[in-house]
Design a protein around this motif. Structure first.
Motif, PDB file in Angstrom:
ATOM      1  N   SER A 233      12.816  -2.939  -5.209  1.00 43.71           N
ATOM      2  CA  SER A 233      12.365  -4.283  -4.809  1.00 43.71           C
ATOM      3  C   SER A 233      10.983  -4.218  -4.056  1.00 43.71           C
ATOM      4  O   SER A 233      10.760  -5.250  -3.499  1.00 43.71           O
ATOM      5  N   GLY A 234      10.678  -3.151  -3.452  1.00 45.13           N
ATOM      6  CA  GLY A 234       9.446  -3.124  -2.307  1.00 45.13           C
ATOM      7  C   GLY A 234       8.189  -3.277  -3.335  1.00 45.13           C
ATOM      8  O   GLY A 234       8.271  -3.742  -4.250  1.00 45.13           O
ATOM      9  N   ILE A 235       7.251  -2.720  -2.477  1.00 45.89           N
ATOM     10  CA  ILE A 235       5.891  -2.919  -3.049  1.00 45.89           C
ATOM     11  C   ILE A 235       5.408  -1.519  -3.494  1.00 45.89           C
ATOM     12  O   ILE A 235       5.547  -0.512  -2.996  1.00 45.89           O
ATOM     13  N   PRO A 236       4.867  -1.430  -4.793  1.00 48.93           N
ATOM     14  CA  PRO A 236       4.527  -0.227  -5.447  1.00 48.93           C
ATOM     15  C   PRO A 236       3.227   0.118  -4.637  1.00 48.93           C
ATOM     16  O   PRO A 236       2.552  -0.576  -3.850  1.00 48.93           O
ATOM     17  N   ASN A 237       2.873   1.827  -4.361  1.00 47.23           N
ATOM     18  CA  ASN A 237       2.080   2.103  -3.468  1.00 47.23           C
ATOM     19  C   ASN A 237       1.035   2.842  -4.457  1.00 47.23           C
ATOM     20  O   ASN A 237       1.067   2.904  -5.655  1.00 47.23           O
ATOM     21  N   GLY A 238       0.054   3.452  -3.659  1.00 47.13           N
ATOM     22  CA  GLY A 238      -1.005   4.259  -4.208  1.00 47.13           C
ATOM     23  C   GLY A 238      -0.622   5.351  -4.898  1.00 47.13           C
ATOM     24  O   GLY A 238      -0.898   5.592  -6.266  1.00 47.13           O
ATOM     25  N   ARG A 239       0.461   6.069  -4.295  1.00 52.74           N
ATOM     26  CA  ARG A 239       1.030   7.305  -5.081  1.00 52.74           C
ATOM     27  C   ARG A 239       1.690   6.922  -6.508  1.00 52.74           C
ATOM     28  O   ARG A 239       1.445   7.502  -7.502  1.00 52.74           O
ATOM     29  N   PHE A 240       2.491   5.792  -6.341  1.00 54.73           N
ATOM     30  CA  PHE A 240       3.134   5.277  -7.569  1.00 54.73           C
ATOM     31  C   PHE A 240       2.047   4.978  -8.854  1.00 54.73           C
ATOM     32  O   PHE A 240       2.224   5.215  -9.739  1.00 54.73           O
ATOM     33  N   ALA A 241       0.962   4.330  -8.377  1.00 57.82           N
ATOM     34  CA  ALA A 241       0.005   4.075  -9.212  1.00 57.82           C
ATOM     35  C   ALA A 241      -0.852   5.098 -10.058  1.00 57.82           C
ATOM     36  O   ALA A 241      -1.018   5.147 -10.890  1.00 57.82           O
ATOM     37  N   GLU A 243       0.576   8.286 -10.237  1.00 63.32           N
ATOM     38  CA  GLU A 243       1.459   8.856 -10.957  1.00 63.32           C
ATOM     39  C   GLU A 243       1.550   8.431 -12.222  1.00 63.32           C
ATOM     40  O   GLU A 243       2.132   8.847 -13.195  1.00 63.32           O
ATOM     41  N   ASN A 244       1.591   7.204 -12.353  1.00 60.32           N
ATOM     42  CA  ASN A 244       2.083   6.250 -13.516  1.00 60.32           C
ATOM     43  C   ASN A 244       0.626   5.923 -14.207  1.00 60.32           C
ATOM     44  O   ASN A 244       0.446   5.177 -15.219  1.00 60.32           O
ATOM     45  N   GLY A 245      -0.573   6.400 -13.867  1.00 56.60           N
ATOM     46  CA  GLY A 245      -1.635   6.584 -14.759  1.00 56.60           C
ATOM     47  C   GLY A 245      -2.501   5.119 -14.387  1.00 56.60           C
ATOM     48  O   GLY A 245      -3.305   4.670 -15.362  1.00 56.60           O
ATOM     49  N   PHE A 246      -2.194   4.252 -13.431  1.00 60.04           N
ATOM     50  CA  PHE A 246      -2.843   2.912 -13.386  1.00 60.04           C
ATOM     51  C   PHE A 246      -4.465   3.205 -12.954  1.00 60.04           C
ATOM     52  O   PHE A 246      -4.916   4.268 -12.555  1.00 60.04           O
ATOM     53  N   SER A 247      -5.220   2.142 -13.237  1.00 60.84           N
ATOM     54  CA  SER A 247      -6.749   2.079 -12.905  1.00 60.84           C
ATOM     55  C   SER A 247      -7.050   2.281 -11.423  1.00 60.84           C
ATOM     56  O   SER A 247      -6.073   2.133 -10.621  1.00 60.84           O
ATOM     57  N   SER A 248      -8.219   2.722 -11.268  1.00 60.46           N
ATOM     58  CA  SER A 248      -8.543   2.790  -9.793  1.00 60.46           C
ATOM     59  C   SER A 248      -8.616   1.676  -9.094  1.00 60.46           C
ATOM     60  O   SER A 248      -8.090   1.357  -7.991  1.00 60.46           O
ATOM     61  N   PHE A 249      -8.659   0.493  -9.858  1.00 61.47           N
ATOM     62  CA  PHE A 249      -8.524  -0.785  -9.151  1.00 61.47           C
ATOM     63  C   PHE A 249      -7.262  -1.237  -8.632  1.00 61.47           C
ATOM     64  O   PHE A 249      -6.853  -1.668  -7.596  1.00 61.47           O
ATOM     65  N   LYS A 250      -6.100  -0.939  -9.555  1.00 60.65           N
ATOM     66  CA  LYS A 250      -4.738  -1.110  -9.291  1.00 60.65           C
ATOM     67  C   LYS A 250      -4.324  -0.159  -8.226  1.00 60.65           C
ATOM     68  O   LYS A 250      -3.705  -0.465  -7.237  1.00 60.65           O
ATOM     69  N   LYS A 251      -4.979   1.092  -8.134  1.00 68.28           N
ATOM     70  CA  LYS A 251      -4.577   1.987  -7.187  1.00 68.28           C
ATOM     71  C   LYS A 251      -4.710   1.587  -5.903  1.00 68.28           C
ATOM     72  O   LYS A 251      -4.184   1.820  -4.762  1.00 68.28           O
ATOM     73  N   THR A 252      -6.312   1.032  -5.734  1.00 71.81           N
ATOM     74  CA  THR A 252      -6.664   0.376  -4.542  1.00 71.81           C
ATOM     75  C   THR A 252      -5.780  -0.740  -4.181  1.00 71.81           C
ATOM     76  O   THR A 252      -5.469  -0.894  -3.001  1.00 71.81           O
ATOM     77  N   LEU A 253      -5.347  -1.521  -5.091  1.00 68.47           N
ATOM     78  CA  LEU A 253      -4.758  -3.002  -4.625  1.00 68.47           C
ATOM     79  C   LEU A 253      -3.388  -2.515  -4.436  1.00 68.47           C
ATOM     80  O   LEU A 253      -3.068  -3.178  -3.155  1.00 68.47           O
ATOM     81  N   ALA A 257      -1.696  -3.293  -0.598  1.00 69.51           N
ATOM     82  CA  ALA A 257      -0.464  -4.047  -0.601  1.00 69.51           C
ATOM     83  C   ALA A 257       0.700  -3.327   0.224  1.00 69.51           C
ATOM     84  O   ALA A 257       1.583  -3.957   0.977  1.00 69.51           O
ATOM     85  N   SER A 258       0.518  -2.043  -0.018  1.00 69.96           N
ATOM     86  CA  SER A 258       1.740  -1.290   0.839  1.00 69.96           C
ATOM     87  C   SER A 258       1.201  -0.677   2.188  1.00 69.96           C
ATOM     88  O   SER A 258       1.951   0.294   2.704  1.00 69.96           O
ATOM     89  N   TYR A 259       0.044  -1.062   2.493  1.00 74.12           N
ATOM     90  CA  TYR A 259      -0.489  -0.391   3.961  1.00 74.12           C
ATOM     91  C   TYR A 259       0.530  -0.213   4.928  1.00 74.12           C
ATOM     92  O   TYR A 259       0.933   0.727   5.480  1.00 74.12           O
ATOM     93  N   LYS A 260       1.353  -1.606   5.316  1.00 76.35           N
ATOM     94  CA  LYS A 260       2.543  -1.219   6.229  1.00 76.35           C
ATOM     95  C   LYS A 260       3.709  -0.446   5.993  1.00 76.35           C
ATOM     96  O   LYS A 260       4.114   0.163   6.799  1.00 76.35           O
ATOM     97  N   LEU A 261       4.043  -0.403   4.625  1.00 76.36           N
ATOM     98  CA  LEU A 261       4.953   0.780   4.477  1.00 76.36           C
ATOM     99  C   LEU A 261       4.402   2.141   4.472  1.00 76.36           C
ATOM    100  O   LEU A 261       5.168   2.887   4.890  1.00 76.36           O
ATOM    101  N   THR A 262       3.080   2.481   4.186  1.00 75.97           N
ATOM    102  CA  THR A 262       2.556   3.677   4.421  1.00 75.97           C
ATOM    103  C   THR A 262       2.543   4.063   6.166  1.00 75.97           C
ATOM    104  O   THR A 262       2.582   5.387   6.194  1.00 75.97           O
ATOM    105  N   LYS A 263       2.299   3.102   6.952  1.00 74.60           N
ATOM    106  CA  LYS A 263       2.211   3.210   8.249  1.00 74.60           C
ATOM    107  C   LYS A 263       3.416   3.685   8.728  1.00 74.60           C
ATOM    108  O   LYS A 263       3.693   4.633   9.371  1.00 74.60           O
ATOM    109  N   TYR A 272       8.334   7.345   1.240  1.00 70.33           N
ATOM    110  CA  TYR A 272       8.913   6.119   0.479  1.00 70.33           C
ATOM    111  C   TYR A 272       8.229   6.212  -1.039  1.00 70.33           C
ATOM    112  O   TYR A 272       7.076   6.551  -1.391  1.00 70.33           O
ATOM    113  N   THR A 273       9.112   5.858  -2.031  1.00 70.74           N
ATOM    114  CA  THR A 273       8.961   5.905  -3.288  1.00 70.74           C
ATOM    115  C   THR A 273       9.286   4.584  -3.915  1.00 70.74           C
ATOM    116  O   THR A 273      10.570   4.045  -3.679  1.00 70.74           O
TER     117      THR A 273
END
Length: 330
Positions: A233-241, A243-253, A257-263, A272-273
């Motif tokens: 139920s959390g926010i997808p992070n860049g690692r998830f994006a 691993e799942n082959g999302f675009s560079s834009f979505k990886k950045t997005l 969005a998950s910056y706080k969780l990464t901190k 965190y996964t």
């Protein structure tokens, strides 16, 4: 055929008429006997997963089911007409609140012999979510300590049993469902209405978060260094994006969005996964063995007839269910 569908995100679903689905060579046609309601259905209905999944309207809701096969494709080798099956169709083939469903043979398994269709329909999404979280990501071992949030919910009631079967010490958060979660095997129950779980839970190996938001953020302090937290139920992070082959834009997005969780990951030296459960008939076979041996038992809250599906969804979205809510079609 009749199906419960939405015509726009954010709108209430209605019963609509759809043509009978056609099957591909590797698919089977299933007559749906029962389907379960999950929080995922609400998220999809509200459009909260538009960045992850794109659907055409009108969209039939529903993500798991049980039923009987009435037709098989020319390449199908694992099933035959008349087989009783259950499963979670792949994301681009969702739509189980309907009378008939075409589904890939790799996404289903034979229904556990000792379960009713209603009980079987309650399993696939929560069962696969729990299995993939514990087996594939958290790597739960005997003696591990895990915190499972919302233990009396659909995922929670299954996850507690699976974690105990894997040998873990299980703590869970609940309010008025403490008797239920204790009966499922929970070792420690924290009433989230009267106490903060982070005050009593420390140095755990793992957390399964089913709530997100502040609950997820507060969960980081409960882990030992090197611990792992999985959220559905959390926010997808860049690692998830990535691993799942999302675009560079979505990886950045997602990274933003998950910056706080990464901190929090870095601060507490944990991982965190974000988990978006995948279909798997092979993993369902593993769960079937557990269900048939009664290592794990279904937990049903209410069963609604299909004609009352809208009432069932409203009941589900009120968040008071203890266990699973199921629609009975046959």
């Amino acid at each position: 055929m009749k199906a419960l569908a939405i015509e726009n995100y954010g709108k209430k679903p209605n019963f609509l008429d759809f043509p009978m689905p056609k099957i591909n060579n590797d698919e089977v046609l299933v007559e749906i006997y029962a389907a379960s309601i999950n929080p995922l259905d609400t998220k999809i209905r509200k459009g909260e997963l538009k960045l992850l999944l794109k659907y055409k309207m009108p969209l039939i809701l529903g993500n798991d089911f049980s039923g009987k096969i009435v037709e098989v494709g020319t390449s199908v080798t694992k099933f035959k007409v008349g087989n009783e099956v259950y499963g979670r169709p792949r994301a681009n083939k969702m739509g189980t609140f309907t009378e008939y469903l075409s589904v890939n043979q790799e996404d289903i398994a034979l229904k556990p012999k000792n379960l009713s269709f209603e009980e079987a329909a309650s399993i696939p999404l929560v069962g696969l979510t729990s299995y993939q979280a514990f087996h594939d990501i958290l790597r739960i071992e005997k003696g591990h300590k895990i915190l499972i949030h919302a233990g009396s919910g659909g995922v929670g009631t299954f996850a507690i049993q699976l974690a105990k079967h894997m040998g873990a010490f299980v703590a869970t958060t609940a309010s008025d469902g403490s008797d239920l979660v204790k009966s499922l095997g929970a070792d420690e129950v924290i009433n989230y209405k009267t106490e903060k779980f982070e005050h009593s839970i420390r140095d755990y190996n793992a957390v399964l978060d089913t709530i997100g938001g502040a609950t997820l953020e507060r969960s980081f302090v409960t882990l030992k260094k090197g611990g792992k937290i999985v959220s559905i139920s959390g926010i997808p992070n860049g690692r998830f994006a990535k691993e799942n082959g999302f675009s560079s834009f979505k990886k950045t997005l997602f990274s933003i969005a998950s910056y706080k969780l990464t901190k929090l990951e870095k601060k507490h030296n944990v991982q965190y996964t974000f988990l978006f459960m995948k279909h798997s008939g092979e993993q369902l076979k593993i769960l079937t063995k557990m269900l048939e041996s009664e290592v794990i038992k279904p937990t049903l809250d209410k069963v609604f007839i299909f004609e009352d599906a809208q009432k069932a969804l409203e009941y589900a979205e009120a968040g008071r269910a203890k266990g699973k809510i199921v629609l009975k079609l046959k």
